[in-house]
Motif scaffolding. Sequence first.
Motif, short mmCIF file in Angstrom:
data_model
loop_
_atom_site.label_atom_id
_atom_site.label_comp_id
_atom_site.label_asym_id
_atom_site.label_seq_id
_atom_site.Cartn_x
_atom_site.Cartn_y
_atom_site.Cartn_z
N UNK A 99 25.04 4.40 -11.88
CA UNK A 99 24.73 3.52 -13.02
C UNK A 99 25.55 2.23 -12.94
N UNK A 100 25.52 1.65 -11.74
CA UNK A 100 26.32 0.45 -11.48
C UNK A 100 25.65 -0.76 -12.12
N UNK A 101 26.45 -1.57 -12.84
CA UNK A 101 25.93 -2.83 -13.35
C UNK A 101 26.58 -3.97 -12.57
N UNK A 102 25.86 -5.03 -12.31
CA UNK A 102 26.38 -6.10 -11.45
C UNK A 102 27.75 -6.59 -11.92
N UNK A 103 27.95 -6.69 -13.23
CA UNK A 103 29.22 -7.25 -13.70
C UNK A 103 30.41 -6.34 -13.45
N UNK A 104 30.15 -5.04 -13.11
CA UNK A 104 31.25 -4.12 -12.80
C UNK A 104 31.79 -4.28 -11.38
N UNK A 105 31.05 -4.98 -10.54
CA UNK A 105 31.37 -5.01 -9.11
C UNK A 105 32.82 -5.42 -8.81
N UNK A 106 33.33 -6.54 -9.38
CA UNK A 106 34.71 -6.92 -9.03
C UNK A 106 35.70 -5.82 -9.37
N UNK A 107 35.49 -5.17 -10.49
CA UNK A 107 36.39 -4.10 -10.93
C UNK A 107 36.34 -2.92 -9.97
N UNK A 108 35.11 -2.52 -9.57
CA UNK A 108 34.97 -1.37 -8.66
C UNK A 108 35.64 -1.66 -7.32
N UNK A 109 35.43 -2.88 -6.84
CA UNK A 109 35.97 -3.22 -5.50
C UNK A 109 37.50 -3.24 -5.49
N UNK A 110 38.09 -3.51 -6.64
CA UNK A 110 39.55 -3.60 -6.73
C UNK A 110 40.24 -2.37 -6.15
N UNK A 111 39.62 -1.21 -6.43
CA UNK A 111 40.19 0.05 -5.95
C UNK A 111 40.33 0.10 -4.43
#
Lengths: 605, 176
Positions: free
Chosen positions: B162-174
């Motif tokens: 359930x990925x939303x485009x605006x979450x991408x920077x946050x997810x990649x941080x990990x």
Amino acid sequence: MDTARAKPKVKLTIDGREVEIEQGATVLEAARKAGIDIPTLCYHPAVGPSGACRVCIVEVEGARTLVASCVYPVAEGMVVRTNTAAVRAARKTVVELLIAGHPQDCLSCERNGKCELQALARNLGIRKVRYNISDKEHREPDTSSPSIVRNPDKCVLCGRCVTVCRDIQGVGALSFAYRGRRTLVTPSFEHGLGEAKCTSCGQCSAVCPVGAIVEKDDTGVVWDALDDPEKHVVVQVAPAVRAALGEEFGMPAGTPVTGKIAQALHMLGFDAVFDTQFAADLTIMEEGHEFIERLNRRGVLPLVTSCSPGWIRYCEQFHPEFLDHISTCKSPQQMMGAVIKSYYAKIKGIDPSKIFSVSIMPCTAKKYEAKRPEMRTSSAPSQDVDAVLTTRELARMIRAAGIDFANLEDGEFDSPLGISSGAGTIFGVTGGVMEAALRSVYEILTKKTLGDVRFEAVRGFDGVRHATIDIAGTQVRVAVVHGLGNAGRFLAGTEDSPDRYHFVEIMACPGGCICGGGQPISLDPAVRQLRASVLYREDERKPIRKSHENVEVRRLYDTFLGQPGSELAHRLLHTAYGPDAARLAREDRAHSAAFGRQPMSAAGV
Amino acid sequence: MAVMSATIGTAACKCSCGSNAGKLVDDRFPKLDAIIAKYKGKPGALIPVLHEAQQLFGCLSEDVQDRVASGLGISPSEVYGVSTFYSFFTLRPRGKWKIGVCLGTACYVRGAAEVVEALKKELDIPVNGTTKDGRFTLEVVRCLGACGLAPVMMIGDDVHGRVRPEQIPEILKEYR
């Protein structure tokens, strides 16, 4: 085909006609036997079937789908229909799909009028193409090879070139890469053929059904030279050309056109028309001398012929450990090139730098050979042979000049380099160089005259042939190999050790030069035999059939070269091959200058 | 038109091909030779050899392929053909983290294309590209079998649903 003959026969019905054929044959073979012409595209008699293109589909009673007749085996009682509405519709669709991904530039294509896809479209009556592949990935033509140009946009992915290069020539420069609609025939990592392990043999261009692989066209520089009043334009013609050029003008395969070629070349405006067969005789003098010397002085044996530049390149790239065995003689083309810009220039009083030297060859590798740096030996600043045209390119020039080739009167080659023996003629067919060498070596070593000059044991088309000939008490063992795949197996020594031979002839192309990569394109399996017969018949008719009896070759030695193997002969007519070929050639010359060579004339020549 | 140029393999080859003798020798090539020796002579040797070679080098560069070709006694063009046919094989080095965005039907209708766009923008690479720091490779894949979580993407072995485009920077941080 002896094994096939022993097989049981089966009867089947094709289009209502009963056909009997050996078990194991394909439906396509059975149909052709019955005189029914099933159209094909990927199938080539010299390459074999692959079942890739689906153009040859037919209806077989009881089969679930239409089947590709080129790979479908016959069976007893089989009922085949090649011309039903379903077959015609499916075939048309197949060809339409092939055309949909193919550039529509037939008018400016090298194969215009000689294209198998074009012929299919014509024969199947295709008037409209319902499909359009507009987003096919465009690729620039590969012009990196001096011999061959690949145009991947025109490729129909039939696989003939891949098979001939890998399976018949044992080279494998080309393979299918990627998959689906991105599929591409290419050398590894999409390098150009010029950078790949390619021998320039051109067999790929001889089997390509379309204009995707063609010889590099050098007709432009030749027209320019012919139009230049400052240039003395000289041409030489290889033996195999006269056995095949007629096919380009609708003459049946096997029609000799020697005189017509000489006439056409004069009409095109060449200042002198010479015969590579003269240089073939010269090659026999040098190579025969080299062989006798290696035999007497226990040099490296077997001696292997060096006439075929595709073979030389193959040996350099795949079997460098065998290079010592290769004769130091240049090929006839290059000997002729060196003689034209030295001896001929001298006797005619022409500045060699004004001479433009052209050769007509059955071969694409000869284009590459002429460009090799160690092949510049004459005093002129340019290459010894300035331009090499294949048989197909000569046909193009003759057509462009409006010459009615088929109805030409016979002309003559010019003196002195147009005079040749029958031994020079048979150079063009596998086994010919060996036979020519044996004729001279035998007479020189035995000091006897041969009753019958034919050495039947080295003739024919078996991949490897061998014979033992008693020459003055020595049992000389010779082998003849044609096709690079056969050469590779021969050198690997899997069946027979190459070391047990004294003298080996190797030609890159299956059949020898008559089926070279630059010859007229033919789908006729009989063409090899027919072309060979032209050369053997011409040999029979020649008043002189041994190279050492060629009066002009003798004059060349008497007035210019000295004797075979002389220092001058070495400088002009010999070379060396290998990773550092130019250095080896220099060393070879230095060696002969220091030690000289035993004159062949001491043996009565 | 060469597909690859500077890769780990190329740098290694310059050391092992003999022309630059004396420089650092890549010890992975002797290992590759051992892999080749293990399969040589067996039918269908090429694919398992390429498989292990890719594990060893990370990708199938030209030098690796040439070594495989000469080792197995087949032509380099044939090796190239097989290595480009199967999508598993890669000719370029891939990033430490492989991002696979599902573009199957379910993910697609729930906005996977926008997720891909956001990743391209965030990483500044095209699809099938690898970031300059060698950290991420972006790929699109077909159904991952988790349609209930659409749109789905995988980073390494981690599944993100359930990925939303605006979450991408946050997810990649990990993974940075």
